[in-house]
Enzyme design. Structure first.
Site, mmCIF file in Angstrom:
data_model
loop_
_atom_site.group_PDB
_atom_site.id
_atom_site.type_symbol
_atom_site.label_atom_id
_atom_site.label_comp_id
_atom_site.label_asym_id
_atom_site.label_seq_id
_atom_site.Cartn_x
_atom_site.Cartn_y
_atom_site.Cartn_z
ATOM 1 N N GLU A 96 -4.494 -8.312 -3.516
ATOM 2 C CA GLU A 96 -4.900 -8.382 -2.078
ATOM 3 C C GLU A 96 -3.978 -7.254 -1.553
ATOM 4 O OE1 GLU A 96 -2.809 -10.311 1.823
ATOM 5 O OE2 GLU A 96 -1.873 -9.703 0.051
ATOM 6 N N CYS A 146 0.789 -1.128 0.037
ATOM 7 C CA CYS A 146 -0.030 -0.111 0.100
ATOM 8 C C CYS A 146 0.935 1.254 -0.022
ATOM 9 C CB CYS A 146 -0.691 -0.058 1.087
ATOM 10 S SG CYS A 146 -1.793 1.527 1.536
ATOM 11 N N ARG A 155 -7.486 -8.382 5.690
ATOM 12 C CA ARG A 155 -7.067 -7.857 4.404
ATOM 13 C C ARG A 155 -8.177 -7.718 3.381
ATOM 14 N NH1 ARG A 155 -3.188 -7.471 6.692
ATOM 15 N NH2 ARG A 155 -1.077 -7.993 6.583
ATOM 16 N N ARG A 163 -6.234 -12.022 10.561
ATOM 17 C CA ARG A 163 -5.830 -11.139 9.722
ATOM 18 C C ARG A 163 -6.504 -10.704 8.950
ATOM 19 N NH1 ARG A 163 -0.223 -11.592 8.488
ATOM 20 N NH2 ARG A 163 0.261 -10.766 6.288
HETATM 21 C C1 LIG Z 1 3.062 -8.223 0.160
HETATM 22 S S1 LIG Z 1 4.504 -9.203 -0.472
HETATM 23 C C2 LIG Z 1 3.447 -10.626 -1.310
HETATM 24 C C3 LIG Z 1 3.777 -11.661 -0.712
HETATM 25 C C4 LIG Z 1 3.097 -12.867 -1.539
HETATM 26 N N1 LIG Z 1 1.631 -12.871 -1.768
HETATM 27 C C5 LIG Z 1 3.278 -14.258 -0.998
HETATM 28 O O1 LIG Z 1 2.333 -14.952 -0.676
HETATM 29 O O2 LIG Z 1 4.422 -14.701 -0.388
HETATM 30 C C6 LIG Z 1 5.002 -8.153 -1.935
HETATM 31 C C7 LIG Z 1 6.164 -8.611 -2.586
HETATM 32 O O3 LIG Z 1 6.527 -7.855 -3.723
HETATM 33 C C8 LIG Z 1 7.861 -7.889 -3.962
HETATM 34 N N2 LIG Z 1 8.220 -6.491 -4.658
HETATM 35 C C9 LIG Z 1 8.277 -5.294 -3.938
HETATM 36 N N3 LIG Z 1 8.772 -4.613 -4.972
HETATM 37 C C10 LIG Z 1 8.932 -5.232 -6.394
HETATM 38 C C11 LIG Z 1 8.989 -4.832 -7.535
HETATM 39 N N4 LIG Z 1 9.504 -3.594 -7.944
HETATM 40 N N5 LIG Z 1 9.020 -5.696 -8.524
HETATM 41 C C12 LIG Z 1 8.709 -7.117 -8.274
HETATM 42 N N6 LIG Z 1 8.405 -7.392 -6.828
HETATM 43 C C13 LIG Z 1 8.485 -6.540 -5.940
HETATM 44 C C14 LIG Z 1 8.333 -7.930 -2.411
HETATM 45 O O4 LIG Z 1 9.794 -8.545 -2.339
HETATM 46 C C15 LIG Z 1 7.385 -8.858 -1.649
HETATM 47 O O5 LIG Z 1 7.903 -10.154 -1.883
#
Ligand SMILES: C[S@@+](CC[C@H](N)C(=O)[O-])C[C@H]1O[C@@H](n2cnc3c(N)ncnc32)[C@H](O)[C@@H]1O
Length: 424
Positions: free
Chosen positions: A117, A78, A166, A164
């Site tokens: 999500e 977010c 969301r 949790r």
């Molecule tokens: C909220 S987590 C999602 C977790 C996932 N739904 C799971 O089940 O593990 C967001 C993910 O986006 C990745 N992320 C952040 N910036 C990014 C980018 N610019 N490009 C690709 N991935 C990115 C982070 O490393 C993180 O693992």
């Protein structure tokens, strides 16, 4: 319906696991942790899904590589979605905001369905103009030709062992099966309470439905018809973040004290219907105690006696004067008590990314186990709280603390499995 899925921000693959359980097939995934050399989450992903095309690069660099697909999924951070008019480039969405990358993928590949999500705070951000960022997101979907249904779901309300909360966002193009269903639905109440994706999957008792308009200057929720300002026209722009309409919402969204967006809602053609709801559920309920490992022998997990006071202080209620070091500004800091240890006859509190590590903390879970001693939860217990298989995050290189970090970032998998089954 075909069943191909593209998974963005894949982390350790929560959506992928849910996809496998519900008859979908992930054909392409992207995961990249900015600013670090070793990509632990990506390594975990490829260990568990060796046959999936998974790309370890900033999503901004690889959008054109994404194949056509039926369902786009992802959990993304977010952030501040505001757009601004810049002298050099016209209108520009803030750089590095991942929502714009998602919208670019949608614009390019036009997937029939999207399931996203986020933290429930998304509905209320930013503090000075509550709901603005979500309004920008809904308006982007509108411009891209989608209808959106959203819902804040607390996993514990439907029997899972973690509280949790969301927000889940399901969007469809109008020429799909869900588009036809929506068109055939008699009323917005019926959609939000019975016929939509979320009420079909999760028992729902709906409150009164109110209306909101994405036109930003409303004085009350329903008061949008006599708005004399000319509407910013929704003109097709090359980049979703360049739209005049989004700039208008970004600049003029009211200074709402409370977000106009309630726990569930739909957006169709720029109109929003939204309501609160109560969960209806009488199935089995899993509790924190149900995920505990029966025997934990490693003393590392147990609280050191000399740190006990620290734990008690951090978990306890407090009202104290604090000073901002940089400015010398004094303020009163107050917070209530958290249960210490965590009750194991209830669902757990929300797991956050700082759950790992030995140091005392207000937010880490501490339980009294069968040995009557106090300990932090194990990584396997953290995985179970999210419904992942045991040792999902155990890879050759993943540091122990990072296993918890990944779980703090992830989602309650079986909740998403139910949604993905519902979309089919
Ligand atoms: C909220 S987590 C999602 C977790 C996932 N739904 C799971 O089940 O593990 C967001 C993910 O986006 C990745 N992320 C952040 N910036 C990014 C980018 N610019 N490009 C690709 N991935 C990115 C982070 O490393 C993180 O693992």
């Amino acid at each position: 319906m075909s069943n191909s899925v593209v998974e963005l921000f894949a982390g350790v693959g929560g959506f992928h696991l849910a996809a496998k359980e519900s008859g979908w097939k992930v054909i392409w995934a992207n995961q990249w942790e900015p600013g670090v050399k070793v990509q632990h989450a990506f390594d975990c992903y490829t260990k568990n899904f060796p046959d999936t095309v998974a790309v370890n690069d900033d999503i901004a660099n690889v959008i054109r590589d994404i194949p056509k697909h039926d369902l786009l999924v992802g959990g993304f951070p977010c952030q501040d979605y505001s757009v601004a008019a810049t002298k050099a480039k016209g209108i520009q969405g803030k750089k590095g905001v991942l929502w714009w990358e998602i919208s670019r993928v949608i614009k390019l590949r036009k997937p029939p369905y999207v399931l996203l999500e986020n933290v429930d705070r998304l509905l209320k951000s930013p503090t000075a103009q509550r709901g603005r960022d979500f309004a920008i997101m809904l308006a982007t979907f509108e411009e891209l030709g989608y209808t959106v249904e959203w819902r804040v779901v607390n996993a514990a309300d439907y029997g899972y062992p973690q509280r949790r909360r969301r927000v889940f966002i399901f969007a469809w193009r109008n020429n799909t099966d869900w588009g036809k269903r929506f068109k055939g639905c008699q009323s917005r109440e019926e959609w939000l309470g019975e016929a939509g994706l979320f009420p079909t999957v999760f028992g729902t008792k709906l409150d009164k439905v109110g209306e909101v308009d994405l036109e930003p200057k409303q004085t009350t929720l329903a008061d949008f018809t006599d708005d004399a300002r000319p509407k910013a026209r929704s003109r097709k722009t090359k980049d979703p973040a360049d739209s005049e309409r989004l700039l208008d919402i970004s600049n003029n969204w009211q200074a709402y004290k409370l977000s106009p967006f309630k726990k569930t809602g739909i957006m169709a053609k720029g109109k929003v219907w939204t309501a609160n709801y109560d969960a209806v559920y009488d199935g089995e309920r899993k509790l924190l105690g149900d995920v505990l490992e029966p025997k934990v022998t490693d003393p590392w997990f147990y609280l050191d006696k000399d740190e006990l006071e620290s734990w008690k202080y951090l978990k306890g209620s407090k009202k104290e004067e604090r000073i901002v070091k940089a400015t010398g500004f004094k303020f009163t800091y107050a917070e209530g008590p958290l249960p210490f240890p965590d009750p194991i006859d209830r669902p757990s509190r929300t797991m956050i990314t700082g759950e790992g590590g030995k140091a005392p903390s207000r937010f880490k879970h501490v339980i009294k186990d069968s040995t009557r001693k106090l300990r932090r939860i194990t990584p396997v217990e953290a995985e179970r709280l999210n419904g992942f298989p045991d040792d999902w995050t155990l890879t050759d290189t993943m540091p122990l603390n990072f296993r918890y970090f990944c779980m703090g970032n992830a989602l309650v998998v079986p909740l998403v499995t139910e949604m993905m089954k519902g979309i089919q």
